[in-house]
Design a protein around this motif. Structure first.
Motif, short mmCIF file in Angstrom:
data_model
loop_
_atom_site.label_atom_id
_atom_site.label_comp_id
_atom_site.label_asym_id
_atom_site.label_seq_id
_atom_site.Cartn_x
_atom_site.Cartn_y
_atom_site.Cartn_z
N CYS A 1 -4.01 11.37 16.24
CA CYS A 1 -3.41 10.17 15.64
C CYS A 1 -2.28 9.62 16.50
O CYS A 1 -2.15 8.41 16.70
N ALA A 2 -1.44 10.51 17.02
CA ALA A 2 -0.32 10.09 17.86
C ALA A 2 -0.79 9.47 19.17
O ALA A 2 -0.15 8.56 19.72
N SER B 1 3.74 -1.62 6.86
CA SER B 1 3.90 -0.80 8.06
C SER B 1 4.81 -1.50 9.07
O SER B 1 4.93 -2.72 9.09
N PRO C 1 5.23 -0.47 13.17
CA PRO C 1 4.79 0.53 14.15
C PRO C 1 5.91 1.35 14.77
O PRO C 1 5.67 2.42 15.32
N ARG D 1 -2.60 5.34 18.38
CA ARG D 1 -1.82 4.71 17.32
C ARG D 1 -2.50 3.47 16.74
O ARG D 1 -2.97 2.59 17.45
N ILE E 1 5.07 3.84 7.89
CA ILE E 1 3.75 3.49 7.38
C ILE E 1 3.74 3.80 5.89
O ILE E 1 4.26 4.84 5.46
N GLU F 1 -2.55 1.49 12.38
CA GLU F 1 -2.11 1.69 11.00
C GLU F 1 -2.91 2.82 10.34
O GLU F 1 -2.34 3.66 9.63
N TYR G 1 5.25 8.48 18.63
CA TYR G 1 5.96 7.63 17.67
C TYR G 1 7.31 7.17 18.18
O TYR G 1 7.97 6.33 17.55
N ASP H 1 -1.89 6.24 11.77
CA ASP H 1 -0.57 6.61 11.27
C ASP H 1 -0.68 7.16 9.85
O ASP H 1 0.01 8.12 9.49
N PHE I 1 6.75 8.61 7.06
CA PHE I 1 5.40 8.59 6.50
C PHE I 1 5.52 8.50 4.98
O PHE I 1 6.07 9.41 4.35
#
Length: 580
Positions: free
Chosen positions: A517-518, A487, A489, A521, A493, A523, A555, A526, A562
């Protein structure tokens, strides 16, 4: 060698042939003759099951070969080493991901030639039983094979399986005989203790090396102890859909054009309902009365189809009804609900059915109506609950569980449940209830409940998105539930989730989960967002405008990548809403 009868005749005529083959294993002493009589009874039931197909709404069963369409399936292969993703460069990793698919489609012929054991997975009513019956019928053609079909939902089935294995152990030291092939149907349909017994029996069978076994099970269920290749039943191809619908409509004398019916359903976005037998049947039933507003989950389709059967089926003049009893469609469905709820097994003893029917008819003030006539008319009209030998049987487990769940919720009993039994009945009840949050939260904290949770999510229930999202993060934070390989950031990921039930949720929740999720943040978040993005693209959808704005803000840009191992990779921009 015993001559093999032609399979063009009634399968029941194969019984003497199979009995003689079994006797070659045992000998001719009195104890062996007694075992042969028992085996004959087991095979007689199996041959009857494999000779016809019961289809919802049909007054009579259809010959197997008339309705069956070739089953498509994939075989799970061997994936690459996990540490590959820890040191490969991004270009190498991208190339690897493009070729990472560990499943390949295989034909039935190739599958049988492999001579491997197999666990056959599929979702509810995707045709696992029908496929196993097809394998049974196919193996009957092989003169050096002795196929044995065990349907676990039937009374004494587990004991029959254990006895077969015990017999195999007793004769294993004798001269080489015909190969045993055990076809075991419905691992998920029995309780955990019975599953352990089945696993133990199949492990012993593997050790004896007498042949192979094929075991069917619903997706997301854990088959304990057994190591065997996994096969997954895939949906109908377009030609299969045409052929299936043609047979279905022809049986009813319907004037609908089968090709146009399938094409019309696909154009309107109902492709998921056309992929396997039960939902395709229900979609056809609904289509006979309405060409608009089709439901978009299996549960709602079940609900709508039963409504059509109960209230509109006769009006369409698809079948000429000869009704003697005065019950209407709703009365008959209410009767089926009670019977479904009162029995855990799809097979119900005739005396038990009679008792339940009398009790329900009395509550309806139909106590002077012939209960046997009511049951028989209901079987003829709807093809849901039908007589077989000295018992009655629900032709689809999903229909029984759905009817039982309706009774459970409507009577208020479900609202008071504290300890859930993790099965399809609970899943349907949670979805029919006004708020499934409590059940989902309990399921996500119970390792034995994953299959039920997956089934709940697949039927678009009502639930608290905030509470369930927190529970999903907590679930995947557990050891071995998620694997992160690489990953950055700011840019990408790479990983995969241990189970991908996220792909089953409705599109609105996929958007809200991605937003969460956004906004949080990590791992893990993501990786969960990756599944949301992939599933939306798979459905040919995009993120909602507000969700996408939140994703870009979280992001930092639209080029975030992804990557899901064994699936592939996409950029955030691939899910950009049109007009953004």
């Amino acid at each position: 060698m015993i001559p093999l009868p032609s399979l063009s005749i009634n399968l029941a005529n194969l019984l003497p042939y199979l009995e003689e083959k079994f006797k070659t294993w045992l000998g001719k002493d009195p104890a062996s003759i007694e075992l042969a009589d028992w085996f004959k009874a087991v095979q007689a039931s199996s041959l009857q099951l494999a000779s016809v197909v019961y289809c919802v709404g049909m007054p009579e069963p259809i010959p197997f070969e008339q309705l069956y369409q070739p089953t498509r399936m994939t075989k799970k292969g061997v994936g690459r080493r996990k540490d590959t993703y820890a040191y490969n460069g991004r270009l190498d990793r991208s190339v690897a991901l493009a070729h990472a698919a560990t499943e390949r489609e295989i034909t039935v012929s190739d599958f049988l030639l492999s001579k491997d054991d197999a666990i056959i997975y599929a979702g509810p009513e995707w045709g696992k039983t029908t496929f196993l019956h097809h394998l049974f019928r196919t193996l009957l053609k092989n003169p050096i094979v002795l196929p044995v079909l065990i349907t676990l939902r039937r009374t004494n089935a587990v004991e029959d399986l254990e006895r077969i294995v015990q017999i195999g152990g007793a004769v294993s030291k004798k001269a080489k005989r015909d190969e045993f092939v055990l076809l075991v149907d419905g691992y998920d349909e029995i309780d955990p203790n019975a599953r352990k017994r089945v696993s133990d029996a199949l492990l012993k069978f593997q050790g004896l090396q007498l042949g192979r076994f094929y075991l069917t099970c619903r997706s997301f269920y854990d088959v304990a102890l057994i190591t065997a290749p996994e096969l997954h039943i895939k949906g109908f191809h377009l030609t299969d859909k045409y052929a299936f619908v043609t047979t279905f409509l022809k049986t009813y004398g319907s004037k609908l054009d089968p090709i146009q019916t399938v094409d019309d359903l696909q154009k309107r976005g109902f492709e998921d309902f056309l992929s396997h037998p039960l939902l395709l049947t229900l979609a056809c039933i609904v289509e006979t009365t309405s060409h608009t507003n089709h439901p978009r989950s299996a549960l709602r389709l079940l609900e709508r189809a039963l409504e059509v059967l109960a209230y509109k089926w006769d009006d369409q003049k698809i079948i000429e009804r000869h009704r003697i009893t005065a019950l209407d469609g709703r009365d008959r469905i209410e009767l089926l609900k009670r019977i479904a709820y009162q029995s855990r097994s799809p097979i119900v003893d005739k005396l038990r059915v009679t008792t339940l029917a009398k009790e329900e008819l009395s509550l309806m003030h139909f106590d002077r109506v012939d209960h046997n006539r009511v049951l028989m008319e209901t079987a003829q009209f709807y093809g849901i609950f039908v007589p077989k030998d000295d018992s009655w049987e629900f032709v689809h487990r999903s229909l029984q569980d759905f009817l039982a769940a309706q009774y459970w919720v409507e009577t208020g009993i479900f609202a008071g449940i504290e300890q859930y039994r993790w099965d399809s009945r609970t899943a349907y009840a949670a979805c029919l209830y006004h708020d499934a949050t409590k059940v989902i939260l309990a399921g996500l904290s119970n390792p034995e409940a994953l299959a039920t949770v997956a089934e709940i999510f697949s039927n678009a229930p009502y639930f608290s998105m905030t509470l369930v999202t927190e529970a999903i993060f907590k679930y995947y934070a557990q050891p071995k539930c998620a694997e992160i390989y690489e990953s950055d950031p700011q840019w990408y990921i790479v990983g995969r989730l241990g189970t991908d039930f996220i792909r089953l949720v409705d599109s609105r929740y996929l958007n809200r989960l991605a937003e969460a999720c956004a906004n949080n943040r990590s791992e893990l978040s993501d990786l969960i967002a990756a599944y949301c993005a992939f599933e939306l693209c798979h459905r040919r959808l995009r993120f909602d405008l507000l969700t996408y704005q939140c994703m870009v803000e979280g992001y930092g840009h639209e080029e975030f990548i992804f990557s899901i191992v064994d699936v592939g990779e996409i950029k955030l921009s691939n899910a950009r809403p049109l007009g953004y």
